[in-house]
Design an enzyme around this catalytic site. Structure first.
Site, PDB file in Angstrom:
ATOM      1  N   GLU A 229       9.003 -13.007   4.140  1.00  0.00           N
ATOM      2  CA  GLU A 229       8.391 -14.338   4.207  1.00  0.00           C
ATOM      3  C   GLU A 229       9.401 -15.255   4.873  1.00  0.00           C
ATOM      4  OE1 GLU A 229       6.850 -15.423   0.372  1.00  0.00           O
ATOM      5  OE2 GLU A 229       6.175 -13.382   0.000  1.00  0.00           O
ATOM      6  N   CYS A 263       9.096 -24.254   3.672  1.00  0.00           N
ATOM      7  CA  CYS A 263       8.703 -23.260   4.678  1.00  0.00           C
ATOM      8  C   CYS A 263       7.426 -23.693   5.366  1.00  0.00           C
ATOM      9  CB  CYS A 263       8.529 -21.897   4.034  1.00  0.00           C
ATOM     10  SG  CYS A 263       7.403 -21.900   2.645  1.00  0.00           S
TER      11      CYS A 263
HETATM   12  P1  NAP Z   1      18.479 -17.487   4.629  1.00  0.00           P
HETATM   13  O1  NAP Z   1      19.751 -18.072   5.105  1.00  0.00           O
HETATM   14  O2  NAP Z   1      17.865 -16.430   5.473  1.00  0.00           O
HETATM   15  O3  NAP Z   1      18.752 -16.934   3.169  1.00  0.00           O
HETATM   16  C1  NAP Z   1      17.732 -16.418   2.347  1.00  0.00           C
HETATM   17  C2  NAP Z   1      18.344 -15.468   1.364  1.00  0.00           C
HETATM   18  O4  NAP Z   1      18.771 -14.299   2.051  1.00  0.00           O
HETATM   19  C3  NAP Z   1      19.594 -15.971   0.662  1.00  0.00           C
HETATM   20  O5  NAP Z   1      19.650 -15.380  -0.614  1.00  0.00           O
HETATM   21  C4  NAP Z   1      20.713 -15.450   1.558  1.00  0.00           C
HETATM   22  O6  NAP Z   1      21.933 -15.334   0.892  1.00  0.00           O
HETATM   23  C5  NAP Z   1      20.157 -14.095   1.939  1.00  0.00           C
HETATM   24  N1  NAP Z   1      20.586 -13.621   3.247  1.00  0.00           N
HETATM   25  C6  NAP Z   1      20.569 -14.301   4.412  1.00  0.00           C
HETATM   26  N2  NAP Z   1      20.988 -13.531   5.427  1.00  0.00           N
HETATM   27  C7  NAP Z   1      21.275 -12.322   4.878  1.00  0.00           C
HETATM   28  C8  NAP Z   1      21.796 -11.095   5.419  1.00  0.00           C
HETATM   29  N3  NAP Z   1      22.085 -10.975   6.707  1.00  0.00           N
HETATM   30  N4  NAP Z   1      21.976 -10.070   4.585  1.00  0.00           N
HETATM   31  C9  NAP Z   1      21.696 -10.190   3.278  1.00  0.00           C
HETATM   32  N5  NAP Z   1      21.221 -11.319   2.697  1.00  0.00           N
HETATM   33  C10 NAP Z   1      21.023 -12.373   3.496  1.00  0.00           C
HETATM   34  O7  NAP Z   1      17.375 -18.607   4.401  1.00  0.00           O
HETATM   35  P2  NAP Z   1      17.574 -19.958   3.606  1.00  0.00           P
HETATM   36  O8  NAP Z   1      18.358 -20.871   4.489  1.00  0.00           O
HETATM   37  O9  NAP Z   1      18.058 -19.689   2.229  1.00  0.00           O
HETATM   38  O10 NAP Z   1      16.078 -20.479   3.471  1.00  0.00           O
HETATM   39  C11 NAP Z   1      15.457 -21.235   4.420  1.00  0.00           C
HETATM   40  C12 NAP Z   1      14.550 -20.392   5.281  1.00  0.00           C
HETATM   41  O11 NAP Z   1      13.620 -19.713   4.466  1.00  0.00           O
HETATM   42  C13 NAP Z   1      13.720 -21.193   6.243  1.00  0.00           C
HETATM   43  O12 NAP Z   1      13.673 -20.522   7.475  1.00  0.00           O
HETATM   44  C14 NAP Z   1      12.349 -21.205   5.578  1.00  0.00           C
HETATM   45  O13 NAP Z   1      11.282 -21.410   6.478  1.00  0.00           O
HETATM   46  C15 NAP Z   1      12.302 -19.868   4.980  1.00  0.00           C
HETATM   47  N6  NAP Z   1      11.329 -19.806   3.884  1.00  0.00           N
HETATM   48  C16 NAP Z   1      10.165 -19.138   4.090  1.00  0.00           C
HETATM   49  C17 NAP Z   1       9.205 -19.098   3.091  1.00  0.00           C
HETATM   50  C18 NAP Z   1       7.884 -18.417   3.300  1.00  0.00           C
HETATM   51  O14 NAP Z   1       7.141 -18.327   2.337  1.00  0.00           O
HETATM   52  N7  NAP Z   1       7.559 -17.937   4.478  1.00  0.00           N
HETATM   53  C19 NAP Z   1       9.466 -19.727   1.865  1.00  0.00           C
HETATM   54  C20 NAP Z   1      10.671 -20.414   1.694  1.00  0.00           C
HETATM   55  C21 NAP Z   1      11.610 -20.424   2.710  1.00  0.00           C
HETATM   56  P3  NAP Z   1      23.084 -16.451   1.111  1.00  0.00           P
HETATM   57  O15 NAP Z   1      22.528 -17.726   0.658  1.00  0.00           O
HETATM   58  O16 NAP Z   1      24.192 -15.982   0.272  1.00  0.00           O
HETATM   59  O17 NAP Z   1      23.380 -16.472   2.587  1.00  0.00           O
END
Ligand code: NAP
Length: 461
Positions: A229, A263
């Site tokens: 997601e 999101c």
């Molecule tokens: P993120 O940086 O991708 O992180 C999401 C989660 O994944 C965190 O727990 C992060 O850990 C972990 N993570 C990130 N990169 C990783 C990798 N390479 N390997 C392992 N784990 C990894 O996203 P965010 O900044 O927290 O959230 C914002 C994003 O989420 C936005 O793009 C938003 O649109 C999207 N979102 C989508 C939905 C939906 O339903 N489609 C809902 C909510 C949010 P760390 O924090 O430790 O880096």
């Protein structure tokens, strides 16, 4: 041992830190989850559902700690009271449909045959959660996964490092066995190594497109089921027959609530030329009413962004668009708390077009672009001109027109006269780079279980 740190957007200081778990210890957590799973799955569905609801209730009792903790971790103003409304609504709804969603599909029940398709839990489900709605995004998977008989391991975002820990504490205090729902603090490398080692039977990742790609790469060749997601660039389209005030109210709220870090937040708006000038004028007035400031102050209606690096991205996108001819309509001086760091004034840009990153890439901040359109076909073309596809919000009094346009829009959800809301009875899903899979609803349960066919012949002749 490396530490995972939450730098608070309130004051830029370390608010909480936890040691990252090394791979061997993390594997032990997985092993405990695997051992506990069969016993958990054998418990009656009612018992599992009630234990999950008891965990939800226990978390609600912690409201006085949860709300300021969220403000410190990711900047949500305390006046909004956390995210209990959606958290409870989703949990309660999935509880009401669990029995139906998980019941077998009976094909034949006769003297000769019993043929049915049952739903089996996957086994160990891994939830990787984002910081923007840290409780609500997590519960979308945690509640149905546990109800369906999986054990769950949660790894929360560094920015909201305390959320997974707190959820697990609430659930365990409410009676969920400790190995059935576990929290884990992991860096990216260990997360990927665990997935690559086929530790999990299903991984639900909510986060950025880049994060999703890393998870998909880690899972490659393991055949682990994935729910991804990811990001969005959700459009609104205000048609010539729209209720203007309602459109301004909902779309501006959708663009700026939670400092635009949703999101399915509204990131670009297309307005029919007949309503364009009035829509822009009313939107500027609406946004100007915000009070930007410390999220712990009950008067604050707009908190800082969760991290100053997220605000820097928004500022860069705005500056780039303005350099390319966009016009910024909100005077940042109206928002003296804007510190060029995490505290960011909201913004509305006009004279924008799709050559600008601001109209194409996820902004994820309290800033929105508004463009004038002449026709439905032009609006559809612009709405679809995106690598993302989460939701679109259509504003009209004509449901048939909305359905017709909706059929041509490449998103997981089409809204009419509303925006920025997850209906737990409907499937939450996206297309294009917003990912794949689907959570909530009956389909969410199906994705957290696998079909198992029983073909029982009762006679040998
Ligand atoms: P993120 O940086 O991708 O992180 C999401 C989660 O994944 C965190 O727990 C992060 O850990 C972990 N993570 C990130 N990169 C990783 C990798 N390479 N390997 C392992 N784990 C990894 O996203 P965010 O900044 O927290 O959230 C914002 C994003 O989420 C936005 O793009 C938003 O649109 C999207 N979102 C989508 C939905 C939906 O339903 N489609 C809902 C909510 C949010 P760390 O924090 O430790 O880096």
């Amino acid at each position: 041992m490396s530490m995972i740190k939450c730098i608070s957007p309130v004051n830029g200081e370390v608010y909480a830190e936890r040691p990252a778990m090394p791979l061997d210890m993390a594997k032990q957590v997985v092993s405990r989850a695997r051992q506990a799973q069969k016993t958990w799955a054998r418990r009656p569905l009612d018992e599992r559902v009630n234990l999950v609801l008891a965990g939800v209730a226990r978390l609600n009792e912690m409201v006085d700690e949860v709300v300021p903790e969220l403000a410190w971790q990711m900047g949500r103003p305390v006046r909004y009271g956390g995210e209990f409304k959606g958290f409870n609504e989703r949990s309660n709804y999935v509880a009401t449909i669990a029995a139906d969603a998980l019941k077998p599909l009976v094909i034949e029940e006769s003297d000769r045959f019993e043929r049915r398709i049952a739903r089996e839990p996957h086994g160990v489900v891994f939830v990787v959660a984002p910081w923007n709605y840290p409780y609500m995004t997590a519960i979308n998977t945690v509640a149905p996964a546990l109800m369906a008989g999986n054990t769950v391991i949660i790894k929360h975002a560094s920015q909201t490092i305390l959320v997974g820990e707190r959820m697990v504490r609430a659930f365990v205090e409410a009676g969920v066995p400790a190995d059935v729902f576990q929290n884990i603090f992991l860096d990216h490398e260990t997360t990927a190594a665990l997935i690559a080692a086929r530790s999990f039977d299903f991984v639900n990742f909510t986060g950025s497109v880049e994060g999703g790609r890393s998870i998909e790469r880690a899972a490659a060749g393991t055949f682990t089921g994935l729910g991804l997601e990811l990001g969005g660039k959700d459009p609104g389209y205000v048609m010539d027959d729209a209720d203007l005030d309602a459109a301004v109210d909902t779309l501006m709220d959708g663009a700026t609530y939670n400092s635009g870090q949703c999101c399915c937040g509204i990131e670009r708006i297309y307005v029919h030329e007949k309503l364009y000038d009035a829509f822009v004028e009313k939107s500027v007035a609406w946004v100007s009413n915000y009070k930007l400031g410390n999220p712990l102050d009950p008067e604050t209606t707009l908190g800082p962004m969760a991290n100053k690096r997220f605000a820097a991205t928004v500022r860069e996108q705005i500056a780039d668009a303005v350099a390319k001819g966009a016009k910024a309509l909100i005077d940042p001086k109206l928002f003296p708390a804007d510190d060029r760091g995490a505290y960011l004034a909201p913004q509305i840009l006009v004279n924008v077009d799709h050559s600008m990153a601001f109209m194409r890439e996820e902004t994820f901040g309290p800033a929105v672009g508004i463009m004038k359109v002449k026709s439905d076909s032009q609006a559809i073309e612009l709405m679809n001109d995106s690598q993302y596809g989460l939701t679109a919000s259509l504003w009209t009094r004509d449901a048939e027109r909305a359905a017709r346009i909706g059929a041509d829009i490449e998103t997981g959800t089409v809204f009419m006269n509303r925006a920025d809301y997850l209906d737990p009875a409907l499937c939450w899903t996206g297309v294009k780079e917003t990912g794949r899979g689907g959570s909530l609803s009956v389909i969410g349960f199906q994705n957290l279980t696998r079909p198992k066919s029983y073909h029982l012949k009762k006679v040998t002749a």
